[in-house]
Design a protein around this motif. Structure first.
Motif, PDB file in Angstrom:
ATOM      1  N   GLY A 110      -3.931 -14.329 -30.086  1.00  0.00           N
ATOM      2  CA  GLY A 110      -5.154 -14.617 -29.345  1.00  0.00           C
ATOM      3  C   GLY A 110      -5.087 -14.145 -27.907  1.00  0.00           C
ATOM      4  O   GLY A 110      -6.065 -13.600 -27.379  1.00  0.00           O
ATOM      5  N   PHE A 151     -15.408 -16.391 -29.158  1.00  0.00           N
ATOM      6  CA  PHE A 151     -13.965 -16.452 -28.927  1.00  0.00           C
ATOM      7  C   PHE A 151     -13.657 -16.598 -27.441  1.00  0.00           C
ATOM      8  O   PHE A 151     -12.833 -17.437 -27.030  1.00  0.00           O
ATOM      9  CB  PHE A 151     -13.329 -15.182 -29.504  1.00  0.00           C
ATOM     10  N   ILE A 205     -15.120 -18.148 -35.325  1.00  0.00           N
ATOM     11  CA  ILE A 205     -13.682 -18.008 -35.082  1.00  0.00           C
ATOM     12  C   ILE A 205     -12.952 -17.735 -36.389  1.00  0.00           C
ATOM     13  O   ILE A 205     -12.033 -16.902 -36.451  1.00  0.00           O
ATOM     14  CB  ILE A 205     -13.118 -19.256 -34.380  1.00  0.00           C
ATOM     15  N   ASN A 244     -19.167 -12.885 -32.318  1.00  0.00           N
ATOM     16  CA  ASN A 244     -17.894 -13.563 -32.553  1.00  0.00           C
ATOM     17  C   ASN A 244     -16.967 -13.441 -31.356  1.00  0.00           C
ATOM     18  O   ASN A 244     -16.264 -14.397 -30.989  1.00  0.00           O
ATOM     19  CB  ASN A 244     -17.225 -12.992 -33.802  1.00  0.00           C
TER      20      ASN A 244
END
Length: 299
Positions: free
Chosen positions: A62, A10, A37, A6
């Protein structure tokens, strides 16, 4: 949930700016990218991307997660490479904190040459003049000059940093030379904010502390240099900033009989990062850059 997969997804989305582009780069379906995501956002309890029909952008959450994700992925790759005995070219991501004036003067060039020699290494270089705990703020290496120590952090001295009080000949012709640090109360003073409002000198009978009420206060050494060259007052600056102007006669030293405590340029590295090849390589590079002579002394 495969957190490493993941995180890789990302990072790919952040770099590509698109779910579909990231999917093509990773060789997976766009629906898998979306699922990964979504899983990260569920785990983080926050949106990582602002999504619209026209653009895709990292949220504040983020942006904060991205450096950590890069470090984790690279650490996992390093661990597998070391465990399996793979010999490979130096690679991975480094997050570094550096001071403003030193970076503009010589450190920026040193980091650029390091990247040139190691093309598979990437860097986030953050320019900050205040003391920084590399563990709390997520840095692999912090280069600084102000004294600070932290638990769990290796301190590697790179070189001493002499400091001196200087002024322009035009200022001294108009206002006179101070004979003692206490005379500074009658002068215009230009102060480097991160060192605080007290100037300390070493006299024959011990330290002399002078509290200053500066005409100019700034956190940028080159702003101070520009102002002192224009005859605006007296300042204390590090050797790497003023050596050239002193050599050309544009500045002269004052209060030479009263030594100013020198700083050390140091690299701070979390103990948890010292085993990484890229961190060791950059630390060695910096040591070679600053010893036995720092760049300003060589020039």
């Amino acid at each position: 949930m495969d957190t490493i997969a993941n995180f890789r997804t990302f990072i790919a989305v952040a770099q590509a700016g698109s779910f579909s582009k990231a999917a093509r780069q990773l060789g997976i379906a766009a629906s898998v990218v979306t699922k990964r995501i979504d899983q990260l956002e569920w785990r983080a309890r926050a949106r990582l991307f602002e999504r619209s029909t026209r653009r895709l952008a990292l949220t504040d959450e983020g942006r904060r997660l991205l450096p950590a994700a890069r470090r984790i992925v690279h650490d996992v790759e390093d661990a597998f490479g070391s465990a399996l005995g793979h010999a490979h070219e130096l690679e991975g991501h480094l997050r570094i904190k550096v001071p403003t004036s030193l970076t503009a003067t010589c450190l920026g060039d040193a980091l650029g040459r390091f990247l040139e020699v190691h093309p598979k290494v990437s860097m986030d270089v953050v320019v900050i003049d205040r003391p920084v705990n590399p563990i709390q703020e997520g840095f692999d290496i912090v280069v600084g000059m102000l004294p600070a120590s932290y638990d769990g952090v290796l301190e590697a001295g790179l070189c001493p940093l002499p400091r001196m009080a200087v002024a322009a000949p035009s200022y001294l012709a108009a206002r006179g030379h101070p004979a003692h640090p206490t005379d500074l109360a009658r002068h215009a003073l230009l102060n480097f904010q991160p060192t605080g409002p007290v100037w300390t000198f070493q006299g024959p009978n011990g330290p002399i502390a002078v509290e200053v009420a500066p005409r100019l206060s700034t956190n940028d050494g080159h702003v101070l240099l520009n102002s002192v060259l224009r005859g605006n007052g007296i300042t204390i600056l590090s050797a790497y900033i003023v050596d050239g102007a002193l050599g050309r006669g544009e500045l002269v030293r004052v209060l030479e009989d009263f030594a100013i405590p020198e700083y050390w340029i140091r690299a701070l590295v979390p103990h948890s990062r010292t085993h990484l090849g890229r961190v060791q390589a950059l630390l060695s590079w910096l040591r070679d850059e600053f010893t036995p002579l720092p760049p300003w002394a060589r020039h």
